[in-house]
Motif scaffolding. Structure first.
Motif, PDB file in Angstrom:
ATOM      1  N   LEU A   1     138.868 136.560  35.072  1.00 24.68           N
ATOM      2  CA  LEU A   1     137.412 136.667  34.976  1.00 24.68           C
ATOM      3  C   LEU A   1     136.854 137.702  35.953  1.00 24.68           C
ATOM      4  CD1 LEU A   1     136.449 132.913  34.582  1.00 24.68           C
ATOM      5  CD2 LEU A   1     136.399 134.680  32.817  1.00 24.68           C
ATOM      6  N   LEU A   2     137.399 137.755  37.159  1.00 25.41           N
ATOM      7  CA  LEU A   2     136.953 138.753  38.124  1.00 25.41           C
ATOM      8  C   LEU A   2     137.251 140.161  37.628  1.00 25.41           C
ATOM      9  CD1 LEU A   2     138.043 137.100  41.492  1.00 25.41           C
ATOM     10  CD2 LEU A   2     135.690 137.444  40.682  1.00 25.41           C
ATOM     11  N   ASP A   3     138.403 140.338  37.020  1.00 30.09           N
ATOM     12  CA  ASP A   3     138.755 141.664  36.516  1.00 30.09           C
ATOM     13  C   ASP A   3     137.835 142.083  35.372  1.00 30.09           C
ATOM     14  OD1 ASP A   3     140.515 143.879  36.990  1.00 30.09           O
ATOM     15  OD2 ASP A   3     141.369 143.485  35.011  1.00 30.09           O
TER      16      ASP A   3
ATOM     17  N   LYS B   1     135.706 124.590  33.225  1.00 29.79           N
ATOM     18  CA  LYS B   1     135.268 124.652  34.609  1.00 29.79           C
ATOM     19  C   LYS B   1     136.465 124.924  35.508  1.00 29.79           C
ATOM     20  CE  LYS B   1     130.971 123.928  33.923  1.00 29.79           C
ATOM     21  NZ  LYS B   1     130.006 124.987  34.181  1.00 29.79           N
ATOM     22  N   LEU B   2     136.351 125.969  36.303  1.00 27.50           N
ATOM     23  CA  LEU B   2     137.455 126.395  37.149  1.00 27.50           C
ATOM     24  C   LEU B   2     137.315 125.858  38.562  1.00 27.50           C
ATOM     25  CD1 LEU B   2     137.676 130.107  36.037  1.00 27.50           C
ATOM     26  CD2 LEU B   2     139.127 128.220  35.303  1.00 27.50           C
ATOM     27  N   LYS B   3     138.459 125.610  39.172  1.00 26.25           N
ATOM     28  CA  LYS B   3     138.550 125.153  40.557  1.00 26.25           C
ATOM     29  C   LYS B   3     139.238 126.241  41.380  1.00 26.25           C
ATOM     30  CE  LYS B   3     136.949 121.127  39.370  1.00 26.25           C
ATOM     31  NZ  LYS B   3     135.532 120.876  39.571  1.00 26.25           N
TER      32      LYS B   3
ATOM     33  N   LEU C   1     130.834 133.228  39.464  1.00 27.51           N
ATOM     34  CA  LEU C   1     131.370 133.111  38.109  1.00 27.51           C
ATOM     35  C   LEU C   1     130.764 131.890  37.416  1.00 27.51           C
ATOM     36  CD1 LEU C   1     135.155 133.850  38.764  1.00 27.51           C
ATOM     37  CD2 LEU C   1     133.486 135.383  37.677  1.00 27.51           C
ATOM     38  N   GLU C   2     130.287 132.099  36.217  1.00 30.15           N
ATOM     39  CA  GLU C   2     129.648 131.015  35.468  1.00 30.15           C
ATOM     40  C   GLU C   2     130.600 129.838  35.234  1.00 30.15           C
ATOM     41  OE1 GLU C   2     127.700 130.734  31.094  1.00 30.15           O
ATOM     42  OE2 GLU C   2     127.184 132.491  32.279  1.00 30.15           O
TER      43      GLU C   2
END
Length: 66
Positions: free
Chosen positions: A14-16, A2-4, A39-40
């Motif tokens: 992940l965006l790229d 899980k990203l913050k 983003l999941e």
């Protein structure tokens, strides 16, 4: 994982992967904010971001492509 908001490098990767053809230099922070929230792996308070955080993510994303 899980990203913050503070995980700018991981978010940029992940965006790229998700938006490989997006112009990541000339983007609106409102769009970037929405893309991060979509983003999941992202799990943080949507209201906790600010211009400095979004700029950090953008810079990491630009760096990721170089």
């Amino acid at each position: 994982m899980k990203l913050k908001w503070t995980d700018s490098r991981e978010i940029a990767i992940l965006l790229d992967e998700k938006f490989p053809d997006t112009d990541n230099v000339n983007l609106r922070f409102t769009d970037l904010h929405s893309w991060v929230l979509a983003l999941e792996e992202f799990d943080d308070d949507p209201e906790s971001s600010n211009e400095k955080i979004l700029e950090s993510i953008q810079m990491a994303w630009i760096d990721e492509r170089d």
